[in-house]
Motif scaffolding. Structure first.
Motif, PDB file in Angstrom:
ATOM      1  N   VAL B 153       0.981  -1.065  -0.253  1.00  0.00           N
ATOM      2  CA  VAL B 153      -0.008   0.089   0.027  1.00  0.00           C
ATOM      3  C   VAL B 153       1.136   1.266   0.139  1.00  0.00           C
ATOM      4  CG1 VAL B 153      -1.783   1.363   1.369  1.00  0.00           C
ATOM      5  CG2 VAL B 153      -1.724  -1.036   1.391  1.00  0.00           C
ATOM      6  N   LEU B 165      -3.818  -0.104  -4.058  1.00  0.00           N
ATOM      7  CA  LEU B 165      -4.109  -1.117  -2.818  1.00  0.00           C
ATOM      8  C   LEU B 165      -4.331  -0.130  -1.781  1.00  0.00           C
ATOM      9  CD1 LEU B 165      -1.233  -3.789  -3.578  1.00  0.00           C
ATOM     10  CD2 LEU B 165      -3.866  -3.880  -4.136  1.00  0.00           C
ATOM     11  N   GLY B 166      -5.188  -0.775  -0.835  1.00  0.00           N
ATOM     12  CA  GLY B 166      -5.365  -0.101   0.566  1.00  0.00           C
ATOM     13  C   GLY B 166      -5.975  -1.204   1.430  1.00  0.00           C
ATOM     14  N   ALA B 167      -6.067  -0.720   2.648  1.00  0.00           N
ATOM     15  CA  ALA B 167      -6.382  -1.552   3.842  1.00  0.00           C
ATOM     16  C   ALA B 167      -7.937  -1.086   4.109  1.00  0.00           C
ATOM     17  CB  ALA B 167      -5.813  -1.505   5.118  1.00  0.00           C
ATOM     18  N   THR B 168      -9.081  -2.199   3.685  1.00  0.00           N
ATOM     19  CA  THR B 168     -10.432  -2.067   3.805  1.00  0.00           C
ATOM     20  C   THR B 168     -10.717  -2.796   4.954  1.00  0.00           C
ATOM     21  OG1 THR B 168     -11.017  -3.312   1.898  1.00  0.00           O
ATOM     22  CG2 THR B 168     -10.787  -0.867   1.599  1.00  0.00           C
ATOM     23  N   GLY B 169     -11.801  -2.151   5.648  1.00  0.00           N
ATOM     24  CA  GLY B 169     -12.478  -2.964   6.622  1.00  0.00           C
ATOM     25  C   GLY B 169     -11.626  -2.603   7.767  1.00  0.00           C
ATOM     26  N   ARG B 170     -11.730  -3.524   8.999  1.00  0.00           N
ATOM     27  CA  ARG B 170     -11.003  -3.312  10.206  1.00  0.00           C
ATOM     28  C   ARG B 170     -11.073  -4.495  11.009  1.00  0.00           C
ATOM     29  NH1 ARG B 170     -14.511   0.661  13.902  1.00  0.00           N
ATOM     30  NH2 ARG B 170     -12.997   0.648  15.575  1.00  0.00           N
ATOM     31  N   GLY B 177      -6.280  -4.584  -0.620  1.00  0.00           N
ATOM     32  CA  GLY B 177      -6.848  -5.159  -1.726  1.00  0.00           C
ATOM     33  C   GLY B 177      -7.206  -3.833  -2.635  1.00  0.00           C
ATOM     34  N   THR B 178      -7.720  -3.696  -3.567  1.00  0.00           N
ATOM     35  CA  THR B 178      -8.307  -2.682  -4.215  1.00  0.00           C
ATOM     36  C   THR B 178      -9.623  -2.458  -4.334  1.00  0.00           C
ATOM     37  OG1 THR B 178      -8.809  -4.457  -5.841  1.00  0.00           O
ATOM     38  CG2 THR B 178      -6.879  -3.180  -6.425  1.00  0.00           C
ATOM     39  N   TYR B 179     -10.372  -3.465  -3.391  1.00  0.00           N
ATOM     40  CA  TYR B 179     -11.748  -3.194  -2.887  1.00  0.00           C
ATOM     41  C   TYR B 179     -12.814  -3.465  -4.058  1.00  0.00           C
ATOM     42  CZ  TYR B 179     -16.100  -1.551  -0.565  1.00  0.00           C
ATOM     43  OH  TYR B 179     -17.373  -1.373   0.087  1.00  0.00           O
ATOM     44  N   VAL B 180     -12.715  -2.687  -5.151  1.00  0.00           N
ATOM     45  CA  VAL B 180     -13.526  -3.082  -6.293  1.00  0.00           C
ATOM     46  C   VAL B 180     -12.643  -3.773  -7.185  1.00  0.00           C
ATOM     47  CG1 VAL B 180     -14.954  -1.131  -6.303  1.00  0.00           C
ATOM     48  CG2 VAL B 180     -12.805  -0.836  -7.284  1.00  0.00           C
TER      49      VAL B 180
END
Lengths: 163, 700
Positions: B153, B165-170, B177-180
């Motif tokens: 990231v 890329l990012g950190a989604t959710g907690r 992931g890329t979320y989409v």
């Protein structure tokens, strides 16, 4: 990139701009949270990917940076909610004070599980982490209001009185 | 300077340096996952906890600045206990699938677990499972293995300048992931594979092909752009299995562009030419080297006295280019060129200016202002673009004069309107000339806009500044004029002028004079010759591929030194001689700074293919030319070692202002269409940078 939605205009735009103005010019990203809240409200209580993309473009940040924030906090919804969204505290104090059992009664009464909306679109339940009102456990948040020291009787009365 | 004691060893360090860097400098090992010297500090894995005297709790070495008199223990019972606890915590959700994991054998988690992990896990509950995402043709994901170090990231945000890329959710639901659903499209994406300390991000083309401990590593130089990135070629049984970067702080740091990383796929391509081939009565016949060379020499000898065109890829080694021009001149042909994508050769009248970067690659970071003329630098020279990006993050002003606005990964001013590059660059040059009171006749009828004046002022006030001409300028119909304008701008703003070499050995080609001093240039040759001697080139390497293909077809005799067999080459060649590709030969590339970087052979050439320098040496002997008795590439190189680059006064080129806007005539080239190798790398061909339309429009 031009986004698929166009919700940030008029009053919504003005409200977001007020927040953006609170931060230095090159730090529009700081307004991500209020922008998400304002857009969610305008969209009837939940967000979509397209709306988050629009916010990202408006703030000039990569879309993933907005997804990160929007999926981290429990107060952003990624599925449609009922007119009255019930955020049920799922953390330790409420748990010890019978929150779990009370939620089971609530689910029974409404006929829905957390993450679902009642058939008439009136209520939805969502499990959330501690809302910071442990002194009044068990508690929940309906819409913007906190309801504390809940009992089955008290909870059902509140629900019955809602439009 | 302060004194720090680590494990009883007293070390001098700069105050404020992080403990982990100081320990690394003294070669005291501290385990880590999220820390990486080229990325920002996240301090989220906690693996580097150490025992600092006076601190009640263990501190993360990556985020603890050293102070004078600090006493640190990395191996005290308290430190070890902390590290072991963190290790246990990280392993809770990590699958025990090392035997089927590609990272196995070169896994940081595996290595550290050997030292700090327990033999048996106390954890008996269910482990989390994360669904895999399709991240595109280059990176394979196994996100269940992810330990959330966020190196990938941070790389996207900080180095690649493209947060994909990012950190989604907690908490337990946090996912990298890329979320989409979206592919990772950065031209530097492969570096995430190196950065990932576990097997979450692995190389898709390399995946499941071999275990890493079976690989042999060879030092090499990347063969696709003029940066000359240092690489390691990993081979097994004389087959190239993958290419990874080799650290060189002055050139590529620890990074490698995707083009240099994944081009190796074509070495093992199905359509490699593995046997010498001759055309007999219109039929192709595989034959031995002796016969093929005999046919080649006889054919060329017949053509001597007529127009013989000799052209080669600028990704050929210096030795190859030197020998080829020696043969060409030996048989009396001055039609020698490698500039197959250039259109305007009018500057040649004054001689040949050796391209190059006016500052060291690393010093691009120190620039205060840079003007790019005709360059999508990000795709042309990705590593140089990273350096320039770093300069912009420190506040440098970058101005790009281009035929259209491109998606750069940093803030810059793009001048790309309908006036065209010539008019826009002239405006900028005029503003600079006015500011310096220079009555440049070339700019007599040019008017500078207010924006031009502001930009010129910024350049004049900049302490370090460069005006650079990129690939688009070099393919422009008004290249000489653009060069002259750029030279004027550079002169009046006290900037360095750089004509950027794009391909791996354009500088080397210049040094060995692989240029038509008194002969035809590439564009003239592409209009038709009596015979051709080609090396590593295809019609697709020319601005007008159809015209070039036709010229080859119409020629009486074509000798083609090529690594690849193709229907097209069969149509126009008379002899095809299989030559080695970059990892299969020894040689030297001269990079953008003029560094002569020699490399050895990593693997044997495929089939009967031979290193081109050996083929050319034999050809020289068969032509009875003097001085072709080499036994080693070093002997070839020695002949040209003293060749110096040529610097011309580019401000004095013969070029007049034009009013027409010729920008639309520029034929842009996607990075993965640049040479025969990348055109045959299947994974690269599946990415947006495989063609111009998606390169320009496909990324955000």
């Amino acid at each position: 990139m031009s986004t698929k939605t166009n919700i940030i205009q008029g009053d919504i735009k003005k409200r977001i701009d007020t927040w953006i103005a609170n931060y230095p010019e090159d730090q529009r990203q700081s307004a991500t949270m209020p922008a998400l809240r304002i857009v969610q409200e305008a969209n009837g209580g939940s967000l979509t990917n397209d709306l988050m993309d629009e916010i990202a473009e408006y703030l000039g940040v990569p879309p993933i940076a907005v997804y990160e924030v929007a999926t981290f906090y429990g107060n952003y919804n990624h599925k449609p909610t009922g007119r009255h969204s019930i955020n049920w505290c799922n953390s330790i104090s409420c748990y010890l004070r019978g929150g779990e059992e009370l939620r089971a009664r609530l689910e029974e009464k409404l006929g829905v599980k957390p993450g679902e909306v009642t058939a008439d679109g009136k209520f939805s339940i969502k499990k959330v982490e501690c809302l910071g009102a442990c002194g009044g456990a068990p508690m929940c948040q309906i819409g913007k209001d906190y309801h504390e020291n809940l009992t089955e009787e008290k909870l059902f009365k509140i629900l019955d009185e809602l439009e | 300077m302060v004194k720090v004691e680590i494990n009883g060893q007293v070390i001098e360090a700069h105050e404020g340096d992080m403990l982990i860097d100081v320990a690394d400098g003294a070669q005291i090992p501290i385990p880590r996952f999220c820390y990486h010297k080229k990325l920002s500090i996240a301090a989220n894995c906690r693996m580097c906890l150490v025992d600092v005297e006076g601190a009640w709790k263990p501190l993360p070495a990556c985020a603890t600045p050293v102070t004078d008199g600090m006493v640190v223990r990395t191996n005290s019972p308290k430190a070890i206990a902390s590290q072991k606890s963190v290790m246990e915590f990280l392993l809770i959700n990590h699958p025990l699938d090392c035997p089927i994991c590609d990272q196995g054998g070169e896994c940081e988690l595996q290595d550290v677990a050997m030292d700090y992990g327990e033999d048996v896990s106390r954890y008996t509950e269910a482990k989390r499972v994360v669904g895999d995402k399709n991240a595109g043709p280059l990176i394979s994901t196994d996100m269940t293995r992810c330990i959330h170090c966020t190196r990938c990231v941070r790389f996207g945000q900080e180095v690649a300048g493209m947060m994909e890329l990012g950190a989604t959710g907690r908490s337990e639901w946090m996912e990298i992931g890329t979320y989409v659903e979206k592919s990772i499209d950065s031209e530097m994406s492969g570096n995430m594979i190196d950065l990932c300390p576990v097997g979450a991000l692995t190389s898709k083309p390399f995946r499941y092909t071999t275990r890493t401990w079976e690989l042999k590593a060879h030092q090499g130089i990347a063969a696709h752009d003029s940066i000359g990135s240092h690489i390691q070629v990993h081979s097994k049984n004389d087959k190239v299995m993958r290419v990874v970067p080799h650290e060189n702080e002055d050139i590529n740091e620890v990074w490698l562009s995707d083009r240099d990383r994944f081009s190796y796929e074509s070495i093992n391509a199905e359509d490699r030419l593995t046997k010498p081939m001759i055309k007999v009565n219109g039929e192709w016949k595989a034959t031995d080297w002796e016969t093929a060379l005999q046919v080649a020499i006889e054919g060329l000898q017949k053509a001597v006295g007529n127009d013989i065109g000799v052209m080669a890829s600028a990704n050929s080694t210096t030795e190859e280019l030197h020998l080829l021009q020696k043969i060409a001149r030996g048989i009396g042909s001055e039609n020698i060129d490698f500039r197959t994508r250039q259109v305007d050769f009018s500057a040649d009248a004054k001689g040949f200016h050796t391209p190059g970067l006016a500052t060291a690659i690393a010093d691009v970071e120190k620039q205060d202002a840079v003007v790019m003329v005709g360059s999508y630098l990000r795709k042309e020279l990705p590593i140089l673009n990273l350096r320039l990006r770093k300069a912009t993050l420190k506040g440098a002003k970058v101005i790009a004069v281009n035929p259209q606005a491109f998606k750069f990964n940093y803030d810059l001013e793009q001048i790309a309107d309908d006036n065209g590059m010539v008019a826009n660059l002239a405006g900028l040059a005029k503003a600079a000339a006015d500011a310096k009171g220079d009555n440049d006749a070339l700019l007599a009828n040019v008017t500078a806009t207010d924006t031009d004046k502001v930009n010129a002022e910024a350049l004049i006030n900049a302490k370090n500044s460069i005006v650079m001409l990129g690939q688009i300028a070099q393919s422009h119909a008004d290249y000489a004029l653009l060069t002259k304008l750029a030279a004027s701008l550079a002169k009046n703003t006290d900037s360095e002028l750089s004509i950027l070499p794009i391909q791996a050995n354009e500088v080397g080609a210049n040094l060995v004079n692989f240029l038509p001093a008194n002969g035809k240039n590439a564009a003239q040759m592409a209009q038709g010759m009596d015979a051709f001697l080609l090396m590593g080139l295809e019609a697709a390497d020319f601005t007008d591929a159809t015209q070039a293909g036709q010229a080859f077809k119409n020629a009486g005799f074509v000798v083609n030194l090529t690594a690849f067999d193709s229907e097209e080459a069969r149509q126009y060649s008379d002899v095809m001689l299989p030559i080695a590709l970059f990892a299969e030969t020894a040689g030297t590339f001269v990079n953008i700074n003029g560094n002569k970087q020699s490399f050895k052979m990593s693997v044997k050439p495929q089939g009967d293919a031979k290193a081109a320098w050996k083929v050319l040496r034999v050809m020289g002997n068969m032509f009875n030319l003097a001085g072709f008795d080499y036994t080693h590439t070093n002997e070839v190189l020695r002949e040209v070692l003293d060749n110096r680059s040529t610097t011309l006064a580019l401000a004095h080129l013969d070029a007049e202002m034009v009013s027409a806007n010729n920008d639309s005539k520029v034929v842009m080239v996607a990075p993965y269409q640049m040479d025969a190798m990348v055109r045959r790398a299947p994974s690269l061909q599946k990415t947006p940078d495989a063609n111009v339309a998606t390169m320009v429009g496909g990324q955000d």
